[in-house]
Design an enzyme around this catalytic site. Structure first.
Site, PDB file in Angstrom:
ATOM      1  N   ALA A  69      27.059 -23.110   1.184  1.00  0.00           N
ATOM      2  CA  ALA A  69      25.607 -23.037   1.094  1.00  0.00           C
ATOM      3  C   ALA A  69      25.173 -23.154  -0.361  1.00  0.00           C
ATOM      4  O   ALA A  69      25.944 -22.890  -1.289  1.00  0.00           O
ATOM      5  CB  ALA A  69      25.118 -21.721   1.690  1.00  0.00           C
ATOM      6  N   GLU A 140      32.523 -15.836   1.784  1.00  0.00           N
ATOM      7  CA  GLU A 140      31.228 -15.170   1.649  1.00  0.00           C
ATOM      8  C   GLU A 140      31.326 -13.719   1.202  1.00  0.00           C
ATOM      9  O   GLU A 140      30.424 -13.216   0.514  1.00  0.00           O
ATOM     10  CB  GLU A 140      30.463 -15.252   2.973  1.00  0.00           C
ATOM     11  CG  GLU A 140      29.878 -16.617   3.282  1.00  0.00           C
ATOM     12  CD  GLU A 140      30.850 -17.543   4.000  1.00  0.00           C
ATOM     13  OE1 GLU A 140      30.428 -18.596   4.471  1.00  0.00           O
ATOM     14  OE2 GLU A 140      32.057 -17.199   4.078  1.00  0.00           O
TER      15      GLU A 140
END
Length: 716
Positions: A69, A140
């Site tokens: 992302a 993440e």
């Protein structure tokens, strides 16, 4: 052309195969920003509507597949309400669901790194073909969050809950056979065969040789465990992850809890659980700090790339001084492909330097990270020498002799005469002024500092110190050399101790004052380790070396006598005077013995306790933990603010990143300046004022008081 966008395209190939190609315009990598997500939704809809499409090949037009992302969009996204943020995640998850639900088989060709959202895109496809040497993973948790595009849902259903918990909770990449053996990818092939292999697999799916629909049922159903198996698997996983992550990093355990809670649910139900946990973690201070640290690193990398544009070419380097530090520098340069001339005045020194390099390559071979042939090639790039023959052909030379001004002056002046007029000379001094060292040089414009941290092979930071006469070309060349060595350079201006050591010694001063006032250094170490430091101050002093610390403390005292010269001898000075230098001679605050792995094991030491007690002005007493943390952290944080005020370090981002990379400042706190931001400048100043009697080290700067009055922050 089925679809044409700015981030991806879809073209129809032979036999009804559509190629969905990620190639984000204006960027060197592919990433999932809002543009890419919107276009992926539109492209997927176009594919689903085209009756001519019989299968989809997913590829990348970059050297990487998709890096994840776009973290730069997180700040705005995280300012939204919980419901709004959950809705954003839901919309993104639906994009990936649409890929997974296409009425035709999908195969992804992973040509380069696929991380986070990039790997979640791969998981949404039916089959994954991986190029050799390429890493995939879900990192993440390193940003304080859990995967949000389906990673905690699809990965356990592919590779099992235990394996998925390890992948996601550690955030580490997996390559080649490791990813294949666990079922995260379906084939690993040479890079040149990737496209053809993926096309062949897709053709076989279209021909009915593989049941791609069954694959989808597996991913969209619950994990195949009964209640007891699920209880045992996740209870064990949570315990292991909690022990490894520690109390300050909630993301790994939360990610495992998300997988546990959704294990028996369908895909769409499980995705709701994932989103709720993501939102919960996004609100934590750890996420704010870790994402901020990531953005600091991105910002620094961008500025360093600008430096490199103006650097001289580096085809060969030299190192002066072949001790452990010099050998470490030579090894690191050679490891990354730069030939090195390593000079010393004695054969014993050269032997020590080569021994250090050999030790590092041997460890790589033992751990399977390097072949014996590659190790030999690294060592042959290092040429030991007792003279200066060949130094006129070098582009950059790093001086790493003993931290003594007279010795450094003599060596630098001698070396400069042997070098070409264009070559750059740098000193690995940790405290001595670059302007002072430059006084003996004929070309001070070609000279600067290049401060490595010990051990060189492990510590990522290099301080590049600009002297008043250092040219832009010199700084650019040393920045480029540090990057070529795999290091992260931060450019700072010259002053006693430069940046990292200058702010470290007020921290050590706070420790010595605590011991003087009756604190048990064992308690101080434990408290600061609970705060998040990898080791407490006494242990850190032993690792740094109490002789090195004593020398550096004197430099700091001369440079900043108003706050760094102390009337009393602290515990660390008494250790040094007693001949206790820490790990280097196995005795300091603690004593050390070599363990089974050949590492120094820290052990209690009555003699160390007794010497520390000599610095006390009263009886031993127990301090409140908050009191210890404040007395340790306030001097360091204020000195960081001073360095920012004086332009020793250029920005808050560099200041905080330098502390994390150079001395292990707890990353989940984001650095000293973000630590101040987290409580507010006003609250920090109030905390500091409680210790005003301890002296100027605890006195907030005028700029910090102005920030407190205005309600300003370092990061806005």
């Amino acid at each position: 052309m089925i679809y044409q966008g700015k981030a991806l395209t879809v073209a129809l190939l032979d036999q009804g195969i559509a190629e969905l190609r990620f190639d984000l315009q204006g960027d060197s990598v592919n990433k999932f920003n809002q543009l890419t997500l919107r276009e992926l939704a539109a492209a997927t809809a176009a594919i689903a509507a085209d009756k001519a499409v019989r299968g989809v090949l997913v590829t990348s037009g970059k050297d990487v597949f998709i890096v994840g992302a776009d973290i730069t969009e997180f700040s705005d996204m995280f300012r939204r309400s919980d419901d709004e943020l959950q809705a954003v995640l839901h919309d993104a998850q639906q994009v990936f669901n649409a890929v997974e639900d296409l009425p035709v088989p999908t195969v992804v060709a992973i040509n380069g790194v696929a991380l986070g959202g990039g790997f979640e895109m791969c998981l949404a496809c039916d089959y994954r073909v991986l190029a050799e040497g390429v890493g995939v993973g879900l990192p993440e948790v390193k940003l304080g969050i859990n995967p949000g595009f389906g990673g905690t849902v699809r990965l356990p259903r592919l590779i099992g809950s235990d394996n998925a918990a390890e992948w996601i909770a550690t955030g580490e990449e997996r390559r080649g056979e490791k990813a294949l053996s666990q079922g995260a990818v379906d084939a690993v092939v040479p890079g040149e065969a990737l496209r053809d292999s993926a096309l062949q697999l897709l053709t076989d799916c279209i021909a009915g040789q593989f049941d791609w629909r069954a694959r989808r049922v597996e991913k969209q159903s619950g994990v195949q465990l009964n209640d007891m198996e699920r209880l045992m698997a996740f209870t064990t996983a949570k315990a292991l992850v909690a022990a490894q992550a520690g109390p300050h990093m909630p993301a790994p355990v939360t990610a495992v809890k998300s997988m546990e809670k959704s294990a028996h649910l369908t895909r769409d139900e499980a995705l709701e659980i994932e989103a709720k946990h993501f939102v919960k973690l996004a609100r934590t201070p750890q996420a704010a700090a870790l994402i901020g640290m990531f953005l600091n690193d991105q910002n620094l990398s961008k500025r360093n790339r600008q430096y490199v544009k103006n650097a001289a070419d580096i085809s060969a380097a030299g190192v002066l001084g072949a001790g452990i530090m010099g050998g470490g520098i030579a090894y690191q340069a050679a490891l990354k492909g730069t030939p090195v001339l390593m000079k010393d005045i004695a054969e014993e020194g050269l032997a020590l330097g080569m021994s250090e390099a050999n030790k590092q390559v041997s460890r790589r071979v033992e751990r399977g990270r390097m072949s014996a042939q590659a190790a030999g090639e690294v060592l042959t790039r290092i040429r030991p020498t007792l003279g200066y023959d060949g130094f006129d052909k070098l582009d950059v030379v790093v001086e790493a002799v003993v931290e003594n001004p007279k010795v450094k002056h003599a060596v630098l002046a001698e070396c400069e005469k042997a070098m070409s007029a264009e070559a750059v000379l740098a000193s690995n001094t940790s405290t001595i002024s670059i302007d002072f060292l430059a006084k003996v040089l004929q070309r001070p414009e070609n000279f600067c500092g290049m401060h490595f941290f010990n051990p060189v092979h492990r510590m990522p930071l290099v301080e590049v110190i600009r002297g008043s006469k250092s040219s832009d070309r010199t700084i650019a060349t040393v920045v480029a050399f540090a990057r070529a060595m795999g290091k992260t350079p931060i450019v700072v201006n010259d002053c006693p101790g430069f940046y990292v050591n200058r702010v470290l010694f007020p921290y050590f001063a706070g420790f010595n004052l605590l011991v003087r006032d009756g604190a048990d250094f064992h308690q101080v170490d434990k408290v600061m380790e609970r705060f998040g430091w990898p080791m407490g101050p006494a242990y850190l002093l032993d690792v740094v070396g109490l002789d090195t610390a004593a020398h550096a403390a004197e430099v700091m005292a001369e440079g900043f006598p108003d706050r760094m010269r102390h009337a009393d001898k602290g515990a660390s000075q008494l250790m040094y005077e007693a001949g206790r230098y820490g790990q280097k001679n196995n005795k300091g605050f603690y004593r050390y013995e070599t363990d089974r792995k050949g590492r120094p094991a820290k052990l209690p030491c009555e003699e160390g306790d007794a010497i520390a007690a000599k610095s006390r002005k009263g009886p031993v007493r127990t301090f409140a933990e908050d009191d210890i943390v404040a007395r340790m952290m306030v001097p360091m944080c204020i000195e960081v603010v001073r360095c920012l005020d004086e332009n020793i370090v250029s920005c808050a981002a560099d200041a905080d990143l330098g502390l994390a990379m150079g001395i292990g400042f707890p990353v989940f706190r984001g650095g000293a300046l973000r630590y101040i931001d987290s409580m507010g400048a006003a609250a920090f100043c109030e905390m500091a004022d409680r210790y005003a009697a301890l002296g100027k080290l605890y006195e907030p700067t005028a700029s910090l008081r102005a920030m407190a009055a205005a309600g300003d922050t370092f990061y806005g």
